[in-house]
Design an enzyme around this catalytic site. Structure first.
Site, short mmCIF file in Angstrom:
data_model
loop_
_atom_site.label_atom_id
_atom_site.label_comp_id
_atom_site.label_asym_id
_atom_site.label_seq_id
_atom_site.Cartn_x
_atom_site.Cartn_y
_atom_site.Cartn_z
N ALA A 78 0.86 -1.19 0.00
CA ALA A 78 0.00 0.00 0.00
C ALA A 78 0.88 1.23 0.00
CB ALA A 78 -0.88 0.03 1.26
N TYR A 140 -6.65 7.79 2.40
CA TYR A 140 -6.02 6.56 2.90
C TYR A 140 -7.05 5.72 3.68
CZ TYR A 140 -2.99 3.53 5.71
OH TYR A 140 -2.42 2.43 6.32
N ARG A 207 -1.88 7.63 21.18
CA ARG A 207 -1.79 6.60 20.16
C ARG A 207 -1.66 5.25 20.86
NH1 ARG A 207 -3.22 10.27 17.63
NH2 ARG A 207 -2.58 10.99 15.56
N ARG A 273 -0.74 18.74 13.09
CA ARG A 273 -0.87 18.41 11.67
C ARG A 273 -2.34 18.47 11.26
NH1 ARG A 273 2.34 12.73 11.00
NH2 ARG A 273 4.39 13.55 10.46
C1 UD2 Z 1 -0.75 6.08 11.78
C2 UD2 Z 1 -0.19 5.35 10.57
C3 UD2 Z 1 -1.14 5.46 9.40
C4 UD2 Z 1 -2.54 5.02 9.79
C5 UD2 Z 1 -2.98 5.76 11.06
C6 UD2 Z 1 -4.29 5.18 11.58
C7 UD2 Z 1 2.24 5.48 10.64
C8 UD2 Z 1 3.46 6.15 10.10
N1 UD2 Z 1 1.08 5.95 10.17
O1 UD2 Z 1 -0.87 7.47 11.50
O2 UD2 Z 1 -0.67 4.65 8.33
O3 UD2 Z 1 -2.57 3.62 9.99
O4 UD2 Z 1 -2.05 5.61 12.11
O5 UD2 Z 1 -4.93 6.11 12.39
O6 UD2 Z 1 2.29 4.56 11.42
N2 UD2 Z 1 4.10 13.39 15.23
C9 UD2 Z 1 4.85 14.33 15.92
N3 UD2 Z 1 6.13 14.55 15.52
C10 UD2 Z 1 6.70 13.88 14.46
C11 UD2 Z 1 5.91 12.91 13.77
C12 UD2 Z 1 4.60 12.70 14.19
O7 UD2 Z 1 4.37 14.98 16.87
O8 UD2 Z 1 7.88 14.12 14.15
C13 UD2 Z 1 2.73 13.14 15.71
C14 UD2 Z 1 1.66 13.19 14.64
O9 UD2 Z 1 1.21 14.50 14.40
C15 UD2 Z 1 0.58 12.31 15.29
C16 UD2 Z 1 1.40 11.26 16.06
O10 UD2 Z 1 2.70 11.81 16.21
O11 UD2 Z 1 -0.19 13.06 16.21
C17 UD2 Z 1 1.50 9.95 15.33
O12 UD2 Z 1 1.93 10.22 14.01
P1 UD2 Z 1 2.37 9.05 12.99
O13 UD2 Z 1 2.72 9.71 11.70
O14 UD2 Z 1 3.37 8.17 13.63
O15 UD2 Z 1 1.06 8.15 12.85
P2 UD2 Z 1 -0.50 8.49 12.66
O16 UD2 Z 1 -1.17 8.14 13.95
O17 UD2 Z 1 -0.71 9.86 12.10
#
Ligand code: UD2
Length: 308
Positions: A78, A140, A207, A273
């Site tokens: 994917a 997505y 998370r 974000r």
């Molecule tokens: C995750 C999965 C996505 C989907 C989703 C389901 C990953 C990479 N993505 O998205 O594929 O399955 O879950 O809901 O696993 N953040 C920071 N600083 C950074 C990077 C991220 O604060 O440098 C925050 C981001 O804004 C978010 C959290 O960390 O609030 C988790 O971000 P992510 O990109 O790891 O995963 P997520 O939950 O957006």
């Protein structure tokens, strides 16, 4: 179940989760084929003992040859990044939705599909169980939801199939270099090289981080059930959350990393974000009750492993 002699196709097998799965199935004696176009995956991650087809699931002839004679398919390929799908909706529609539906139609063996917590959108109740409304917020999630829905609508005359809804998967082998990487791999990469980390928002978003080894165990358990019992399997036509049930805030994650490395991290805060979900926490009781699966690796154990 005996995997020796079983022919298994892993789409996305050059990626983070797929390569872990390929290694584990090879250990169990399976004959593993990886299909990956390496747009995000890395051919170096494909185990030497696996057959490797470098190609895209959107190509009909490639699918036909990859699916030929296999006993099970783990469909993980994917465009796995939420922001990347938002930026390229037509591409992600072709890969994440159309090609996935083709694989469901064309395979003549059990299929385990990598669905996502993204299909729930912003939760209306926590913890999220499988009966929670499906209300994805972006392409997505919509595309994952459509395939997940197709699996839940599948009849007993079809091949057996199941969808596993992954929450935030982490572990060794997740590339930290991209802005689309998982937050844990980014934070650990920065903290082990003395660089500052940025938290988007106030850090109080939660998370449900699930270690990749527990995800692999869930995939294999479901695959075994479908292979052994076909459409009579309790997995057939069903979706299962793969999560710990233990939400943590990003501020807590920072604390766990600090405890693990024995140093304070330099933390900056930036605006949240777009489209970021505030709270995410799953309930995996359905998977536990049906298959005796349970998450084994805690967040701090997984983080220590990443740092070592
Ligand atoms: C995750 C999965 C996505 C989907 C989703 C389901 C990953 C990479 N993505 O998205 O594929 O399955 O879950 O809901 O696993 N953040 C920071 N600083 C950074 C990077 C991220 O604060 O440098 C925050 C981001 O804004 C978010 C959290 O960390 O609030 C988790 O971000 P992510 O990109 O790891 O995963 P997520 O939950 O957006």
């Amino acid at each position: 179940m005996e995997w020796a002699g079983k022919r298994v196709l892993i789409t996305g097998g050059a990626g983070f989760i797929g390569s872990h799965l390929a290694n584990r199935l090879l250990e169990l004696g399976a004959d593993v084929t990886v299909l990956d176009d390496c747009s995000a995956g890395d051919s170096a991650k494909v185990p030497e003992a696996a057959n490797f087809i470098e190609g895209c699931i959107t190509d009909s002839a490639t699918r036909t040859s990859a699916l030929d004679g296999v006993d099970a398919v783990f469909h993980l390929a994917a465009i796995a990044s939420v922001p990347l799908c938002e930026a390229n909706p037509e591409w992600s529609d072709k890969v994440n939705l159309q090609a996935s539906l083709k694989i469901l139609q064309e395979a003549s063996c059990p299929i385990v599909f990598a669905s996502s917590a993204a299909i729930y959108g912003e939760p209306v109740s926590i913890p999220i169980n499988e009966d929670h409304p499906i209300a994805p917020v972006g392409h997505y999630g919509e595309q994952k939801a459509a395939v997940d829905n197709a699996i839940r609508s599948i009849g007993v005359d079809s091949n057996s199939a199941a969808a596993l809804r992954f929450f935030n998967v982490f572990g060794k082998g997740q590339d930290p270099s991209s802005q689309y990487s998982g937050v844990l791999s980014i934070f650990i990469d920065r903290s082990t090289s003395n660089r500052p980390i940025t938290i988007f928002g106030d850090g109080e978003q939660t998370r449900d981080f699930i270690h990749v080894s527990d995800v692999i165990a869930a995939l294999i358990t479901c695959g075994e059930s479908l292979i052994e019992q076909g459409t009579s399997s309790p997995a057939h036509g069903e979706s299962f959350n793969v999560c710990t049930g233990q939400p943590v805030t990003l501020n807590q994650v920072v604390k766990v990393i600090e405890d693990s490395i024995g140093n304070k991290l330099e933390v900056g805060y930036d605006k949240a974000r777009d489209g970021d979900i505030k709270y995410s926490s799953g309930d995996s009781i359905k998977l536990q009750q049906n298959f005796g699966w349970a998450p084994k690796t805690t967040l701090s154990e997984g983080i220590s492993d990443l740092i070592s």
